[in-house]
Design a protein around this motif. Structure first.
Motif, short mmCIF file in Angstrom:
data_model
loop_
_atom_site.label_atom_id
_atom_site.label_comp_id
_atom_site.label_asym_id
_atom_site.label_seq_id
_atom_site.Cartn_x
_atom_site.Cartn_y
_atom_site.Cartn_z
N SER A 107 0.88 -1.23 -0.06
CA SER A 107 0.13 -0.04 -0.01
C SER A 107 0.86 1.15 -0.12
CB SER A 107 -0.76 0.11 1.21
OG SER A 107 -1.77 1.19 1.45
N SER A 108 1.82 1.23 0.89
CA SER A 108 2.54 2.60 1.03
C SER A 108 3.42 2.77 -0.36
CB SER A 108 3.71 2.41 2.13
OG SER A 108 4.50 3.41 2.10
N PHE A 109 4.03 1.68 -1.06
CA PHE A 109 4.93 1.74 -2.02
C PHE A 109 3.87 2.09 -3.24
CE2 PHE A 109 6.19 -0.53 -6.05
CZ PHE A 109 7.48 0.10 -6.23
N CYS A 110 2.70 1.64 -3.52
CA CYS A 110 1.97 2.10 -4.47
C CYS A 110 1.53 3.39 -4.21
CB CYS A 110 0.82 1.01 -4.47
SG CYS A 110 1.15 -0.60 -5.18
N GLN A 111 1.13 3.97 -3.11
CA GLN A 111 0.73 5.22 -3.06
C GLN A 111 1.87 6.34 -3.26
OE1 GLN A 111 -1.08 5.35 0.95
NE2 GLN A 111 -2.55 4.23 0.52
N THR A 112 3.07 5.80 -2.61
CA THR A 112 4.26 6.79 -3.12
C THR A 112 4.54 7.04 -4.64
OG1 THR A 112 5.02 6.25 -0.88
CG2 THR A 112 6.58 7.01 -2.60
N ALA A 113 4.56 5.56 -5.18
CA ALA A 113 4.91 5.66 -6.50
C ALA A 113 3.76 6.03 -7.63
CB ALA A 113 5.65 4.26 -6.80
N ARG A 114 2.74 6.06 -7.03
CA ARG A 114 1.42 6.29 -7.95
C ARG A 114 1.36 5.18 -8.74
NH1 ARG A 114 1.94 12.99 -8.48
NH2 ARG A 114 2.00 13.29 -6.12
N ARG A 115 1.15 4.07 -8.63
CA ARG A 115 0.94 3.12 -9.34
C ARG A 115 -0.08 1.97 -8.98
NH1 ARG A 115 6.42 -0.12 -9.84
NH2 ARG A 115 4.94 -1.51 -11.02
N ALA A 116 -0.47 0.90 -9.61
CA ALA A 116 -1.65 -0.26 -9.27
C ALA A 116 -0.73 -1.25 -8.57
CB ALA A 116 -2.36 -0.31 -10.64
N GLY A 117 -1.68 -1.79 -7.63
CA GLY A 117 -1.25 -3.07 -7.02
C GLY A 117 -2.41 -3.87 -6.36
N ASP A 349 -12.10 -4.72 -11.87
CA ASP A 349 -12.40 -4.12 -13.26
C ASP A 349 -12.06 -2.69 -13.47
OD1 ASP A 349 -16.01 -3.65 -12.57
OD2 ASP A 349 -14.30 -3.19 -11.67
N SER A 350 -11.36 -1.98 -12.31
CA SER A 350 -10.98 -0.74 -12.49
C SER A 350 -9.64 -0.48 -11.60
CB SER A 350 -12.13 0.30 -12.00
OG SER A 350 -12.39 -0.07 -10.61
N LEU A 351 -8.64 -1.42 -12.27
CA LEU A 351 -7.50 -1.42 -11.50
C LEU A 351 -6.61 0.04 -11.75
CD1 LEU A 351 -6.42 -4.81 -12.13
CD2 LEU A 351 -6.94 -3.99 -9.93
N SER A 352 -6.94 1.05 -11.25
CA SER A 352 -6.43 2.50 -11.26
C SER A 352 -5.88 2.85 -9.93
CB SER A 352 -7.44 3.44 -12.06
OG SER A 352 -8.42 3.49 -10.92
N SER A 353 -5.86 2.13 -8.82
CA SER A 353 -5.40 2.28 -7.71
C SER A 353 -5.03 1.05 -6.74
CB SER A 353 -6.36 3.41 -6.85
OG SER A 353 -7.66 2.59 -6.71
N PHE A 354 -4.29 1.41 -5.62
CA PHE A 354 -3.97 0.01 -5.02
C PHE A 354 -5.23 -0.20 -4.38
CE2 PHE A 354 -2.85 -1.66 -0.81
CZ PHE A 354 -1.98 -2.72 -1.11
#
Length: 483
Positions: A107-117, A349-354
């Motif tokens: 969660s922390s990594f995806c929020q910092t890097a602004r990517r999906a997981g 169906d909407s993998l745009s956030s973590f």
């Protein structure tokens, strides 16, 4: 990235395998457009892929990371090594405390890097119900309290990750082990996946191979697979770091896999064939369509069995009817320990956030459940259903630049178990000639101990035949229930 591609290829039916390619440059700059191919004096060719072309593949690639009670610092390094454009799918089978740590890390990594997981747990009964509703109940079993869960094992984690990859509409799926201590190696593996997939998809069809890549009568591009061979696997010997070129398990399983390959392709002598260098490739990627068509094995057999399954379905054998005996069986056994429910991640169906399951299980199992050793309460074995031919498949094998550093202190017993599982995929294959089977059986008894030759290869039906609407409805309903 630049690869040096060997001109040497060989086929088993519709499955074409390229000899080992090598990474010759990690970065080719900001080149754009088509790759630049240059033929060398020995017949090999240098192929350079631009950053943009690799990112194009990575945007269609999900990286599945099976994880079980791995060190938080090591897992964090693995996550940091995965390229920005890839979707991260973390499939955990850790205990409650470690799973909570893993989800916080992601969660922390995806929020910092602004990517999906995406993070899920194998013990989640809702995910088990999704597979049951979709018609693949073999991957599930009831725990001691009667609650269904996905069975323990790496192969099962890979299947779950592949199913979520398919729902996320990703064209490719790659697998990275969670115990890699070198983030730079992880990054290189993913870049190799992209470059290797591009190469495999562009290879010409062998003259002996049918043009179809899908079901009978369906024409199209080939299915692709990329398997990684590490540049070296460091060991400690006499207080020194020794850069060995091949692991103890890979050396043995590769050797016997090449013997089987040479028995099927008469261009090679059994004593000379060294084409297969990646029988135990934990780091590998493929077309999602291919992953859905392959049968997955459980335990340490999962990677070697990909070769066996592809060759068995390459057109060399007549497909096995569903009611016929098979050498490779699935043992339907119960789970060993009780677990409490997880809350599944939201709809995919909407993998745009973590996406983060908020409640970890209170007591997921602490060790992998081996289906090769069924408990007394296990049910009768059932034969895995027949599967159709795969069509044309191009397999790339690529040697990396980075060494692979992970926990190398698991001991001889662990190595022998891995060897037994990998060799059993060959021993029990319908493709293996009688003389080779007897030779291998003798080797396993002498080198791995009595009973090693009885190690069963447990195989699940392919996921392609699942009811994906039912699977997605269960996952989607659970996501909407959380909103």
């Amino acid at each position: 990235m630049q690869l040096t591609i060997s001109p040497r290829t060989a086929s088993i039916g519709s499955v074409n395998i390229s000899a080992l390619a090598r990474v010759t440059a990690l970065d080719c700059g900001l080149l754009t457009g088509l790759p630049d191919a240059r033929t060398l004096h020995n017949g090999s060719s240098d192929v350079a892929y631009s950053t943009s072309s690799l990112q194009n593949v990575e945007s269609r690639l999900a990286i599945v990371v099976p994880c079980m009670n791995e060190s938080a610092s090591i897992l964090a390094g693995v996550l940091h090594g995965i390229p920005q454009h890839c979707l991260i799918v973390l499939v955990s089978n850790s205990n409650a405390e470690n799973f909570a740590t893993e989800t916080r890390l992601l969660s922390s990594f995806c929020q910092t890097a602004r990517r999906a997981g995406l993070a899920v747990h194998q013990a989640d009964p809702h995910l088990a119900r999704a597979f049951v509703e979709a018609g693949l109940q073999q991957i599930t079993a009831n725990d001691d309290t009667g609650v269904p869960r996905i069975r323990n094992g790496k192969g099962e984690a890979m299947m779950l990750g592949t199913a979520l990859t398919h729902l996320a509409n990703k064209e490719f799926v790659g697998f990275i082990d969670a115990d890699n201590m070198t983030p730079g190696a992880v990054h290189e593996y993913c870049r190799v996946f992209a470059a290797g997939l591009l190469t495999a998809l562009s290879l010409p069809s062998p003259s002996s191979s049918p043009p179809e890549s899908g079901a009978a009568g369906e024409e199209g591009p080939p299915l692709a697979m990329v398997r990684i061979k590490w540049a070296s696997k460091p060991k400690i010997a006499d207080d020194k770091l020794v850069m060995t070129s091949e692991g103890r398990c890979s050396r043995v399983v590769n050797s016997w896999m090449n013997k089987l390959f040479s028995s099927l392709n008469k261009e090679f002598s059994q004593n000379e064939c060294d084409l297969i260098q990646t029988a135990n490739a934990g780091e590998h990627a493929m077309s999602t369509k291919l992953a859905l068509r392959l049968n997955f094995a459980t335990g340490y057999a999962v990677e070697p069995f990909q070769f066996i399954d592809a060759w068995q379905r390459s057109g060399l054998l007549v497909p096995t009817p569903p009611d016929s005996p098979a050498n490779l069986i699935f043992q339907d056994t119960q789970c060993e320990e009780a677990t409490e429910p997880l809350v599944v991640a939201p709809a995919v169906d909407s993998l745009s956030s973590f996406f983060l399951p908020p409640t970890p299980p209170s007591s997921p199992p602490d060790s992998i459940f081996h289906l090769n050793q069924p408990e007394a309460h296990s049910l009768p074995a059932v034969v895995a259903p027949a599967t159709a031919a795969l069509g044309r498949v191009n397999v790339m094998q690529v040697q990396t630049v980075n060494p692979h550093i992970h926990d190398f202190g698991k001991g001889d017993t662990h190595i022998k178990r891995m060897q037994a599982a990998g060799l059993s995929t060959i021993l029990h294959s319908r493709l293996t000639p009688h003389a080779l089977r007897q030779e291998l059986k003798k080797y396993m008894i002498e080198e791995l101990g009595d009973g090693a030759e009885q190690t069963e290869v447990n195989v699940y039906p392919a996921m392609e035949g699942m009811d994906w609407r039912a699977f997605e409805k269960v996952v989607g309903d659970l996501g909407h229930a959380r909103e």
